[in-house]
Design an enzyme around this catalytic site. Structure first.
Site, PDB file in Angstrom:
ATOM      1  N   ASP A 127     -10.146   2.552   2.391  1.00  0.00           N
ATOM      2  CA  ASP A 127     -10.185   2.006   3.750  1.00  0.00           C
ATOM      3  C   ASP A 127     -10.754   3.043   4.726  1.00  0.00           C
ATOM      4  O   ASP A 127     -11.515   2.709   5.634  1.00  0.00           O
ATOM      5  CB  ASP A 127      -8.786   1.597   4.218  1.00  0.00           C
ATOM      6  CG  ASP A 127      -8.294   0.320   3.561  1.00  0.00           C
ATOM      7  OD1 ASP A 127      -9.129  -0.510   3.167  1.00  0.00           O
ATOM      8  OD2 ASP A 127      -7.065   0.160   3.438  1.00  0.00           O
ATOM      9  N   LYS A 148       0.805  -1.229   0.000  1.00  0.00           N
ATOM     10  CA  LYS A 148       0.000   0.000   0.000  1.00  0.00           C
ATOM     11  C   LYS A 148       0.835   1.275   0.000  1.00  0.00           C
ATOM     12  O   LYS A 148       0.408   2.298  -0.536  1.00  0.00           O
ATOM     13  CB  LYS A 148      -0.949   0.007   1.203  1.00  0.00           C
ATOM     14  CG  LYS A 148      -2.075  -0.993   1.110  1.00  0.00           C
ATOM     15  CD  LYS A 148      -3.009  -0.876   2.309  1.00  0.00           C
ATOM     16  CE  LYS A 148      -4.135  -1.879   2.246  1.00  0.00           C
ATOM     17  NZ  LYS A 148      -5.076  -1.717   3.372  1.00  0.00           N
TER      18      LYS A 148
END
Length: 291
Positions: free
Chosen positions: A110, A74
């Protein structure tokens, strides 16, 4: 002009059990789309996380419309992208890449996924003092979400003091001095005695990492407890907290709502987030029953 077929995928390590393909493909089917979701697991490919840039370029060249990105890529993917959405830039992590006119644009769903789940599942939870366990990638996202939701102060507890301190510093920079703090696990007892709630953002409780992330005696009925782990949906932490009378939130909502936000970015179509949450609950339950 909207298309009716999409090719998307997920890059990460150990992603074989991911529910993302089923979540996205089911929603695509319901919307009359041909949506194929492929797993690009760096483990069987035998490549290191640093190869994420090559994989993103290959996917773009092969005609993918977008990618989800998960652990441990990420942060590493950022230098290989052409642009970042503001939230991804603030967070320093990307979990969704959209290919637009030859450019790779990074997003982070997220944060929005956890915020939507928390607002739905614990709408009246007090947010004056929040203790968060875990300062990794998921921890950064949920801490941003909690402060966006109006938490007055989030104290991040991590076994790696420098990681907790770095996250707290970034949060204070983004939201204002004093909104975040860092602490080591030996301070948990004092913090939780005065806290309104706990956000759990470590791997403890996952099928491969069973157990509790903190001593059970530190829990008390005045706390709400929010979980990021969603496999299983019923972690030992949630089971213990619920037995004490705590309000609880499982990790399924975050997983489903971040997928819904990614689906919107990939296709430009509005997903039915509640339907995707029902899908996740069904799929996670089926997996749990077969294990």
């Amino acid at each position: 002009m909207p298309k009716d077929s999409y090719l998307v995928g997920l890059i990460g390590s150990g992603i074989g059990p991911s529910l993302s393909p089923a979540l996205h493909e089911r929603e695509g089917d319901r919307q009359g789309l041909r949506l194929l979701y492929r797993l690009i697991d760096i483990d069987p490919l035998g490549v290191p996380p640093e190869a994420v840039g090559d994989l993103v370029r290959a996917a773009r060249d092969l005609g993918f419309d977008g990618l989800n990105i998960t652990h441990p890529c990420k942060q590493l993917v950022i230098e290989h992208l052409d642009a970042l959405a503001p939230q991804a830039e603030a967070l320093g992590a990307v979990n969704t890449v959209v290919f637009e006119a030859g450019r790779a644009v990074g997003h982070n769903t997220d944060v929005t996924g956890f915020a939507a789940s928390f607002a739905r599942g614990l709408p009246d939870a007090p947010l004056e003092r929040v203790v968060q366990l875990g300062a990794g990638g998921a921890g950064a996202a949920v801490a941003h979400a909690m402060l966006t939701l109006g938490a007055e102060r989030v104290t991040v507890v991590d076994a790696l003091p420098e990681r907790a301190a770095a996250l707290a510093e970034a949060l204070n920079h983004a939201f204002g001095q004093g909104r975040a703090g860092a602490a080591t696990p030996d301070r948990q007892a004092r913090l939780l005695a005065q806290a309104d709630g706990i956000v759990h953002a470590t791997p403890t409780g996952m099928a491969a990492h069973p157990g509790l992330p903190l001593p059970a005696e530190l829990l008390h009925p005045g706390l709400w407890v929010a979980e990021v782990v969603y496999r299983p949906l019923e972690t030992e932490l949630l089971r213990t907290a619920r037995a004490l009378g705590c309000a609880t939130l499982d990790g399924g909502g975050m997983a489903a709502f971040q997928a819904a936000d990614a689906f919107r970015l990939f296709t430009g179509r509005e997903p039915d987030a509640a339907r995707m949450l029902a899908d996740l609950t069904e799929l996670a339950g089926a997996v749990g029953a077969s294990n």
